[in-house]
Design a protein around this motif. Structure first.
Motif: not given
Length: 375
Positions: A327-342
């Protein structure tokens, strides 16, 4: 609070119990456990949606194929468990394991050979994408509706949590990185964040509408990475492309042998590759660990009831712990993908931005000199 935690743990246990049930069915039908088949069945795509505690019964999904035989549409329930479906003069089936096009819908020719038509069926992963997309639209509409009706009041509960996430991503990631161009790319980046988040969370739930391992499918993560790739390079400024094709390095590094331009061009493609593999590997690994921990119960069952009981307790505890981590990884991976895309998108914008800042600084210095000399 204790009641809510107990309810949440109960839901996890019920969802988690679907895997042992499926494994026990596999054991009773074949006489022994086949871990590889069970793992790939849970992690792969399918033409139907499995029902918890009984994976022989599936929620049918539409199969849509087009080829030399024309256009055909029918429910997946007609071709389950090795059955063949005849539509006019054409016969369809799902190719069995070990044969050509295994697991895919094929047309059976009169001579017994199979032909794979163009397949645009609504599979489990496709349906999960539709559900996640609807959840994203519903979430954004809920926040927009609240802001329209209550402009000066802070939302609460679910709408408040959504607004907090939007504010966190926009003010913490998008705005500091992209600056005055944040409003241009924020809709795409926020959409990607919530889509990945909902797909990750739905993948942890066995009961419909969850259970589809969409972000654990490399084709899905590749498409998401390609969108970032296109946004970075198509909307990139001329200064960005100048640094790619003619970087500011000593001449011998770019002429006559274009060493640095080749390295920069190669870097264009490594960025989406990193996005693809990072999200895919992390989500696939989390699902696989939970399934493997569950299968240990049945693997150690041959060692007697004492070992089986101890293995069951340990596997259940570790699996529930891993689900909470996921559950925590789900948030982290969504955040990391968005951060790297940005960050990658900012690479296509920052050169022009820095150039403008330099021009403004030069203009300011020139005006200061003129003003000083005038005095």
């Amino acid at each position: 609070m204790i009641k809510k935690i107990s309810t949440f743990l109960l839901i996890l246990v019920v969802a988690f119990a679907a895997i042992p049930a499926a494994a026990s069915q596999e054991q009773s039908d074949e006489g022994k456990i086949k871990p590889k088949d069970i793992i790939f069945e849970h992690l792969g795509d399918a033409y139907g949606w499995e029902v918890p505690f009984n994976h022989h019964i599936r929620i049918p999904l539409p199969i849509i194929v087009f080829g030399d035989c024309g256009f055909h549409c029918f429910l997946s329930s007609r071709v389950e468990h090795g059955h063949k479906y005849t539509d006019g003069d054409v016969t369809f089936m799902i190719a069995p394991k070990g044969e050509q096009y295994a697991g895919k819908i094929v047309q059976v020719l009169p001579d017994g050979k199979v032909y794979k038509p163009f397949d645009i069926s609504i599979t489990k992963n496709v349906m999960a994408l539709f559900i996640a997309a609807l959840l994203v639209v519903w979430s954004v509409a809920a926040v927009a509706r609240w802001q329209k009706r209550n402009q000066y009041k802070a939302p609460r509960k679910f709408v408040g949590a959504l607004e907090a996430l939007i504010e966190f991503i926009y003010t913490g990631v998008i705005k500091p990185t992209l600056g005055d161009r944040a409003h241009k790319f924020a809709p795409y980046l926020l959409t990607v964040f919530f889509l990945i988040l909902y797909l990750n969370l739905l993948g942890l739930i066995v009961v419909f509408p969850g259970g589809a391992n969409v972000t654990g499918n490399i084709a899905v993560t590749l498409v998401l990475a390609i969108f970032t790739f296109l946004a970075t390079n198509i909307l990139g400024t001329k200064h960005y492309w100048k640094e790619i094709l003619w970087p500011d390095v000593p001449l011998w590094l770019k002429f006559p042998l274009p060493i640095m331009p080749l390295i920069e061009i190669f870097g264009i493609f490594t960025k989406p590759a990193a996005l693809t593999v990072r999200l895919f590997a992390n989500m696939l690994g989390g699902h696989m660990i939970v399934i493997v921990l569950t299968l240990l119960i049945f693997i150690f069952a041959v060692m007697g009831p004492v070992v089986t009981g101890a293995t069951t307790v340990v596997s259940m505890l570790f699996s529930i712990f891993m689900l909470l981590i996921d559950v925590l990884v789900s948030f982290i991976q969504a955040y990391v993908f968005t951060m790297l895309s940005t960050l990658f998108i900012s690479f296509g914008q920052e050169h022009e931005h820095h150039h403008e800042i330099k021009q403004d600084a030069d203009s300011t210095d020139h005006a200061s000199v003129v003003a000083t000399s005038t005095k």
